[in-house]
Design a protein around this motif. Structure first.
Motif, PDB file in Angstrom:
ATOM      1  N   LYS A 115      72.076  16.634  46.865  1.00 42.05           N
ATOM      2  CA  LYS A 115      71.317  15.919  45.767  1.00 42.05           C
ATOM      3  C   LYS A 115      72.164  16.120  44.226  1.00 42.05           C
ATOM      4  CE  LYS A 115      67.215  17.363  44.787  1.00 42.05           C
ATOM      5  NZ  LYS A 115      65.782  18.606  44.718  1.00 42.05           N
ATOM      6  N   PRO A 116      72.827  15.298  43.346  1.00 38.93           N
ATOM      7  CA  PRO A 116      73.435  14.647  42.696  1.00 38.93           C
ATOM      8  C   PRO A 116      72.899  15.554  41.557  1.00 38.93           C
ATOM      9  CG  PRO A 116      72.486  12.962  42.969  1.00 38.93           C
ATOM     10  CD  PRO A 116      71.749  13.687  44.085  1.00 38.93           C
ATOM     11  N   ALA A 117      73.866  16.017  40.677  1.00 35.39           N
ATOM     12  CA  ALA A 117      73.357  16.873  39.194  1.00 35.39           C
ATOM     13  C   ALA A 117      73.119  15.832  38.151  1.00 35.39           C
ATOM     14  CB  ALA A 117      74.289  17.344  38.751  1.00 35.39           C
ATOM     15  N   ASP A 118      72.146  16.305  37.506  1.00 39.10           N
ATOM     16  CA  ASP A 118      71.797  15.821  36.319  1.00 39.10           C
ATOM     17  C   ASP A 118      73.000  15.463  35.346  1.00 39.10           C
ATOM     18  OD1 ASP A 118      69.492  14.850  36.801  1.00 39.10           O
ATOM     19  OD2 ASP A 118      68.381  15.729  35.960  1.00 39.10           O
ATOM     20  N   VAL A 119      73.688  14.152  33.973  1.00 38.84           N
ATOM     21  CA  VAL A 119      74.893  15.045  33.480  1.00 38.84           C
ATOM     22  C   VAL A 119      74.068  14.307  32.317  1.00 38.84           C
ATOM     23  CG1 VAL A 119      76.460  13.923  32.994  1.00 38.84           C
ATOM     24  CG2 VAL A 119      76.031  14.223  35.406  1.00 38.84           C
ATOM     25  N   ASP A 120      74.694  15.351  31.506  1.00 41.82           N
ATOM     26  CA  ASP A 120      74.143  15.310  29.607  1.00 41.82           C
ATOM     27  C   ASP A 120      75.079  15.788  29.032  1.00 41.82           C
ATOM     28  OD1 ASP A 120      70.805  15.213  29.302  1.00 41.82           O
ATOM     29  OD2 ASP A 120      71.412  16.935  30.945  1.00 41.82           O
ATOM     30  N   TYR A 121      76.262  14.150  28.171  1.00 34.39           N
ATOM     31  CA  TYR A 121      77.679  14.274  28.063  1.00 34.39           C
ATOM     32  C   TYR A 121      77.318  14.268  26.979  1.00 34.39           C
ATOM     33  CZ  TYR A 121      81.792  13.276  28.102  1.00 34.39           C
ATOM     34  OH  TYR A 121      82.983  13.199  27.315  1.00 34.39           O
ATOM     35  N   PRO A 122      78.295  15.004  25.778  1.00 39.37           N
ATOM     36  CA  PRO A 122      77.806  14.617  24.050  1.00 39.37           C
ATOM     37  C   PRO A 122      79.546  14.076  24.066  1.00 39.37           C
ATOM     38  CG  PRO A 122      79.221  16.673  24.704  1.00 39.37           C
ATOM     39  CD  PRO A 122      78.762  16.009  26.400  1.00 39.37           C
ATOM     40  N   ILE A 123      79.012  12.583  23.673  1.00 42.84           N
ATOM     41  CA  ILE A 123      80.101  11.326  23.622  1.00 42.84           C
ATOM     42  C   ILE A 123      80.579  11.849  22.356  1.00 42.84           C
ATOM     43  CG2 ILE A 123      80.822   8.787  22.743  1.00 42.84           C
ATOM     44  CD1 ILE A 123      79.987   9.497  25.730  1.00 42.84           C
ATOM     45  N   ALA A 124      79.713  12.247  21.277  1.00 47.00           N
ATOM     46  CA  ALA A 124      80.373  12.401  19.479  1.00 47.00           C
ATOM     47  C   ALA A 124      79.369  13.473  19.315  1.00 47.00           C
ATOM     48  CB  ALA A 124      80.916  11.140  18.825  1.00 47.00           C
ATOM     49  N   ASP A 125      79.882  14.248  18.308  1.00 47.39           N
ATOM     50  CA  ASP A 125      78.539  14.565  17.403  1.00 47.39           C
ATOM     51  C   ASP A 125      77.546  13.939  17.365  1.00 47.39           C
ATOM     52  OD1 ASP A 125      80.685  16.553  17.742  1.00 47.39           O
ATOM     53  OD2 ASP A 125      81.311  16.726  14.790  1.00 47.39           O
ATOM     54  N   GLY A 126      76.492  14.414  17.555  1.00 45.51           N
ATOM     55  CA  GLY A 126      75.154  14.291  17.244  1.00 45.51           C
ATOM     56  C   GLY A 126      74.380  12.439  18.010  1.00 45.51           C
ATOM     57  N   VAL A 417      68.613   7.426  35.820  1.00 47.67           N
ATOM     58  CA  VAL A 417      68.027   6.657  34.163  1.00 47.67           C
ATOM     59  C   VAL A 417      69.025   6.827  33.619  1.00 47.67           C
ATOM     60  CG1 VAL A 417      65.996   6.690  33.280  1.00 47.67           C
ATOM     61  CG2 VAL A 417      65.887   6.354  35.574  1.00 47.67           C
ATOM     62  N   GLN A 418      69.263   6.969  32.442  1.00 48.44           N
ATOM     63  CA  GLN A 418      70.050   7.137  31.196  1.00 48.44           C
ATOM     64  C   GLN A 418      69.212   6.684  30.408  1.00 48.44           C
ATOM     65  OE1 GLN A 418      73.344   4.489  31.161  1.00 48.44           O
ATOM     66  NE2 GLN A 418      73.177   3.265  33.118  1.00 48.44           N
ATOM     67  N   LEU A 419      69.682   8.021  29.373  1.00 49.35           N
ATOM     68  CA  LEU A 419      68.920   8.374  28.456  1.00 49.35           C
ATOM     69  C   LEU A 419      69.859   8.481  26.888  1.00 49.35           C
ATOM     70  CD1 LEU A 419      67.288   9.481  30.837  1.00 49.35           C
ATOM     71  CD2 LEU A 419      66.263  11.320  28.691  1.00 49.35           C
ATOM     72  N   ILE A 420      70.067   7.300  26.164  1.00 56.07           N
ATOM     73  CA  ILE A 420      71.193   7.496  24.950  1.00 56.07           C
ATOM     74  C   ILE A 420      70.142   8.087  23.966  1.00 56.07           C
ATOM     75  CG2 ILE A 420      72.283   5.720  23.680  1.00 56.07           C
ATOM     76  CD1 ILE A 420      70.718   4.698  26.776  1.00 56.07           C
ATOM     77  N   ASN A 421      70.248   9.331  23.337  1.00 55.34           N
ATOM     78  CA  ASN A 421      69.989  10.577  22.237  1.00 55.34           C
ATOM     79  C   ASN A 421      70.962  10.449  20.843  1.00 55.34           C
ATOM     80  OD1 ASN A 421      68.839  11.685  20.473  1.00 55.34           O
ATOM     81  ND2 ASN A 421      68.146  13.321  21.779  1.00 55.34           N
ATOM     82  N   TYR A 422      71.052   9.306  19.588  1.00 56.66           N
ATOM     83  CA  TYR A 422      72.009   9.412  18.340  1.00 56.66           C
ATOM     84  C   TYR A 422      71.463   9.377  17.444  1.00 56.66           C
ATOM     85  CZ  TYR A 422      76.276   6.979  20.780  1.00 56.66           C
ATOM     86  OH  TYR A 422      77.405   6.798  21.428  1.00 56.66           O
ATOM     87  N   THR A 423      71.862  10.654  16.660  1.00 53.54           N
ATOM     88  CA  THR A 423      71.005  10.998  15.290  1.00 53.54           C
ATOM     89  C   THR A 423      71.581   9.983  14.617  1.00 53.54           C
ATOM     90  OG1 THR A 423      73.405  11.891  14.555  1.00 53.54           O
ATOM     91  CG2 THR A 423      71.345  13.179  15.865  1.00 53.54           C
ATOM     92  N   LYS A 424      71.027   9.562  13.662  1.00 49.30           N
ATOM     93  CA  LYS A 424      72.157   8.633  11.815  1.00 49.30           C
ATOM     94  C   LYS A 424      72.773   8.850  11.795  1.00 49.30           C
ATOM     95  CE  LYS A 424      70.456   7.142   7.388  1.00 49.30           C
ATOM     96  NZ  LYS A 424      69.338   6.940   6.115  1.00 49.30           N
ATOM     97  N   ASP A 425      73.682   9.900  11.053  1.00 50.74           N
ATOM     98  CA  ASP A 425      75.179  10.174  11.377  1.00 50.74           C
ATOM     99  C   ASP A 425      76.609   9.433  12.860  1.00 50.74           C
ATOM    100  OD1 ASP A 425      74.815  10.755   8.791  1.00 50.74           O
ATOM    101  OD2 ASP A 425      74.837  13.232   9.733  1.00 50.74           O
ATOM    102  N   ALA A 426      75.637   9.376  13.889  1.00 50.19           N
ATOM    103  CA  ALA A 426      76.391   9.667  15.408  1.00 50.19           C
ATOM    104  C   ALA A 426      76.572   7.755  14.971  1.00 50.19           C
ATOM    105  CB  ALA A 426      75.616   9.804  16.353  1.00 50.19           C
TER     106      ALA A 426
END
Length: 455
Positions: A115-126, A417-426
């Protein structure tokens, strides 16, 4: 394999392909290796297209007609009653049950490890990009039951799906006239052992069509028949018609691979045991007259010794006629090569479903193989181990598709399934790049969708 005394087999010498002294391109190697005749493939595709169209148009009525035509069974509805599953498990031979349970235990352990692991990767701040694995909602599984009732294929299909978390599992296997029009008893027992209660007596391409497109209620021969819901993924091995059907419905549903008539290739040198090699070639040839058994070797002496062993062992095997047809067909043969480097090239071009390595330093040779469904390393890892109790999966790509397909595993039933979560600053950090690229591609509204957020 039976050990009863018998006269030597009348098996003709295997077709030999001598590649020694020849420098061949990949395309030439692919043309040189033994394969099923193209005419057979074309005929199968024509027949399967008709079956799929019939099932889509007439539903249960088509399934009933096809069960009568191919299996000699009169059928009102293909669903196997719950009490039949329970009775099959209750009457199962204790030794067979113990063997199935051991196979399940090992398959579960390996499936959980895959079973593969989920990945949550911080590309940049926020800015976080994630990949989360999600199971498909429903899977349809095919288990062969014609020439051999493959209860082990119930395990190979179901265990990875259950490990993936698939909530709805349906299983199909051909109806057996001698079993009251239901699939084989050991297949039913294995399904019950794994907690699968949606089982259908459906065989061949029609089963694949029913899973891919679904079958509506009330389309039976007497106006009956419950709905068979369509699935998201179809898995399982089968004959050329099953494999062809899976290829033709791919895109409507996902499939594991084109797991058609079985094949074994053995890469061997002068150190190989000819008795072992012959036994392993026979073990796959007994599946089906269309099965492929191929020996790739650097040693003419070994090839001759294997043929002598085949003559003796085929004569004593239970399915002698079936084995002789398979070994004599264009899909089987002996390929002679100059050295192991050329042998490896041949094996990578052939892309076998099962590849055995019977050479000096077998692990090192196995590490150089890139195209195979599964690789069996050394004298004590025969393909039959993988068929039942290795912990690996025996539903593997055939007909050269191992060059781009994987064997059945947990990820067959998972989606990333890919999830994209950016703040306004990011978002603001890359806004100008998005706007620039959108204009460069002539899609300015894409950039406007970002710019509006900072107006």
């Amino acid at each position: 394999m039976s050990t009863a005394p018998s006269s030597a087999s009348s098996l003709a010498p295997l077709h030999r392909i001598d590649l020694r002294g020849r420098a061949l391109s990949l395309a030439e190697l692919k043309s040189a290796v033994p394969r099923t005749a193209q005419a057979t493939v074309t005929t199968a595709e024509t027949a399967v297209l008709g079956i799929i169209a019939d099932v889509r148009e007439r539903g249960h009525a088509a399934l009933a007609d096809l069960a009568q035509k191919f299996d000699g069974v009169t059928q009102e509805h293909p669903r196997v009653p719950a009490e039949a599953l329970a009775a099959a498990l209750e009457s199962l031979d204790p030794k067979v049950r113990a063997a199935l349970e051991e196979s399940i235990t090992r398959a579960k352990a390996f499936a959980q490890a895959q079973k593969p692991a989920d990945v949550d990767y911080p590309i940049a701040d926020g800015a976080v990009v994630s990949s989360h694995w999600v199971p498909v909602s429903r899977a349809g599984m095919y288990v062969p039951g014609g020439l051999a009732p493959l209860a082990s294929s119930v395990i190979m299909n179901a265990v990875p799906a259950q490990a993936a978390g698939v909530a709805s599992i349906a299983l199909a296997s051909p109806p057996q006239k001698e079993n009251g029009g239901m699939p084989g008893q050991t297949i039913l027992a294995a399904a019950a052992l794994l907690g699968i209660d949606e089982v259908y007596a459906m065989g061949g391409a029609q089963a694949i069509a029913a899973f891919a497109y679904g079958v509506q209620a009330g389309t039976g021969p007497n106006g009956g028949g419950d709905t068979i819901d369509p699935v998201d993924v179809v898995s399982g091995p089968g004959n050329i018609f099953v494999a062809t059907a899976k290829r033709l419905v791919k895109g409507v549903v996902g499939i594991d691979s084109e797991a058609g008539a079985t094949e074994i290739a053995v890469l061997a040198d002068h150190t190989a045991n000819p008795s072992f090699v012959a036994a392993d070639l026979i073990s796959q040839a007994e599946h089906d007259p269309h099965a492929a058994s191929v020996l790739v070797t650097t040693s003419v002496e070994l090839a001759d010794a294997v043929e002598r062993e085949l003559a003796q062992q085929v004569a004593a095997t239970s399915h002698r006629e079936r084995v002789e047809i398979a070994l004599s067909g264009p899909q089987s043969g002996i390929v002679l090569v100059d050295d192991l480097a050329q042998g490896i090239a041949v094996c990578n071009a052939y892309a076998a479903e099962h590849l055995e390595i019977a050479t000096e330093d077998a692990p090192a040779i196995a590490a150089r193989i890139t195209n195979a469904g599964a690789i069996f390393v050394g004298n004590y890892s025969p393909v039959s181990l993988g068929d039942y109790c290795a912990g690996s999966n025996h539903v593997l790509p055939t007909s050269g598709t191992a060059a781009f397909s994987s064997g059945l595993n947990v990820t067959t039933f998972l989606r990333a399934v890919q999830l994209i979560n950016y703040t306004k600053d990011a978002l603001e950090q890359v806004a100008e790049h998005v706007i620039t690229l959108s204009k460069a591609e002539g899609l300015p509204a894409h950039g406007d969708a970002v710019a509006v957020r900072f107006a």
